[in-house]
Design a protein around this motif. Structure first.
Motif, mmCIF file in Angstrom:
data_model
loop_
_atom_site.group_PDB
_atom_site.id
_atom_site.type_symbol
_atom_site.label_atom_id
_atom_site.label_comp_id
_atom_site.label_asym_id
_atom_site.label_seq_id
_atom_site.Cartn_x
_atom_site.Cartn_y
_atom_site.Cartn_z
ATOM 1 N N UNK A 109 5.912 3.113 -3.335
ATOM 2 C CA UNK A 109 5.225 4.284 -3.884
ATOM 3 C C UNK A 109 4.046 4.682 -3.004
ATOM 4 N N UNK A 110 3.317 3.695 -2.494
ATOM 5 C CA UNK A 110 2.202 3.997 -1.596
ATOM 6 C C UNK A 110 2.692 4.576 -0.275
ATOM 7 N N UNK A 126 -2.040 -0.911 4.742
ATOM 8 C CA UNK A 126 -2.487 -2.299 4.585
ATOM 9 C C UNK A 126 -2.387 -2.624 3.103
ATOM 10 N N UNK A 127 -1.292 -3.269 2.733
ATOM 11 C CA UNK A 127 -0.984 -3.451 1.312
ATOM 12 C C UNK A 127 -1.584 -4.743 0.759
ATOM 13 N N UNK A 128 -1.168 -5.889 1.271
ATOM 14 C CA UNK A 128 -1.643 -7.158 0.705
ATOM 15 C C UNK A 128 -1.268 -8.301 1.626
ATOM 16 N N UNK A 181 -9.444 -2.113 -2.169
ATOM 17 C CA UNK A 181 -9.469 -0.919 -3.014
ATOM 18 C C UNK A 181 -8.998 0.315 -2.256
ATOM 19 N N UNK A 182 -8.913 0.236 -0.926
ATOM 20 C CA UNK A 182 -8.414 1.316 -0.081
ATOM 21 C C UNK A 182 -7.288 0.735 0.779
ATOM 22 N N UNK A 183 -6.180 1.454 0.894
ATOM 23 C CA UNK A 183 -4.997 0.917 1.566
ATOM 24 C C UNK A 183 -4.830 1.399 3.006
#
Length: 289
Positions: A109-110, A126-128, A181-183
């Motif tokens: 989705x991102x 930059x997801x996780x 908090x920001x991807x």
């Protein structure tokens, strides 16, 4: 009011520009604040012209409809379709985030989301990083240059310090799940704008809901303010336990704000307090707090 000096027109014409300017400066310094005409004007004798009579509309010329006040502007994030009022950013982001039933769906989705302008300037999403089944979830602020290049959070110098901090209480990236908090990286590593934070917030909230950690750690002022909605800075709230709960969570999560590793690199004197905060997290995980 100090009246200006009356200089005859002939005398004034003989002044060179420098003399005229010096005289003008002198009058201003003396307090002259108004120019007086050579001949007085009786302003009471000059009556204003009467307003033209209003022409009644004829049968062939219909009366003009009365003006109505313009409709109020409505922000899309405040519409009912946007989810909880103002708390979840853009309505499309909220719906896309809530539709994700897994972390892979949330990442997809991102990747297809175009509501954050940072996506256009970044190299990678930059997801996780870490273990999504970990008991601890850590949320930072935004990716830097190293993170943007590699596509994983906390891999630069501050990430190396974070790894040492986690190791000090027996944790590593197999026992912690890490995101931001920001991807996408803000250009020049600048501070994200409120609009950029709001655009990403629904995905951050859904991220936490899907991971469902036992303990949530917020690294830095930006993450703490974004998710806890507190006005105090990190120096006042670090090392204190709070409850975080979004609309999609059945229970609150014990949440600890800590200093961001990047801040500790600049302010080594705060490492003592950071160590105390880490011990409190360890105590919570071990059931001693």
């Amino acid at each position: 009011m100090v009246p200006p000096i009356d200089i005859p027109s002939a005398a004034a014409a003989d002044l060179d520009p420098a003399e005229a300017l010096a005289l003008l400066v002198w009058q201003i310094e003396a307090g002259a604040d108004e120019a007086i005409e050579a001949a007085a004007i009786d302003r009471f004798a000059t009556a204003p012209e009467p307003a033209p009579a209003r022409k009644a509309p004829s049968a062939a010329e219909p009366a003009m409809a009365p003006l109505r006040a313009p409709a109020p502007l409505v922000s899309p994030i405040m519409t009912p379709a946007a989810g909880p009022a103002g708390a979840n950013g853009d309505g499309n982001a909220y719906r896309a985030a809530q539709a994700a039933q897994s972390l892979s769906e949330l990442r997809a989705a991102l990747e297809s989301f175009d509501g954050c302008p940072l996506k256009a300037t970044a190299t990678n999403l930059v997801f996780a990083d870490g273990n999504p089944r970990a008991r601890v979830m850590l949320v930072g602020e935004a990716p830097g240059a190293d993170e943007d290049r590699i596509g994983r959070p906390f891999v630069g110098v501050s990430g190396q310090l974070l790894d040492r901090m986690l190791a000090a209480i027996g944790l590593d990236r197999t026992s912690v799940y890490i995101t931001n908090t920001i991807f996408w990286r803000p250009p020049g590593n600048r501070t994200p704008t409120p609009a950029e934070t709001a655009a990403c917030l629904p995905f951050v909230e859904r991220h936490i809901e899907l991971v469902a950690p036992e303990v949530l750690v917020l690294a830095g002022n930006a993450a703490a303010k974004t998710l806890l909605l507190r006005n105090e800075g990190i120096t006042r709230i670090h090392g204190r336990w709070f409850d975080y709960q979004s609309a999609g969570m059945s229970r609150p999560v014990p949440t600890m704000p800590i200093y961001h590793p990047a801040y500790l690199l600049r302010s080594a004197g705060q490492k003592r307090d950071a160590w105390r905060d880490l011990l409190l997290i360890r105590d919570r995980l071990d059931g001693r707090a």
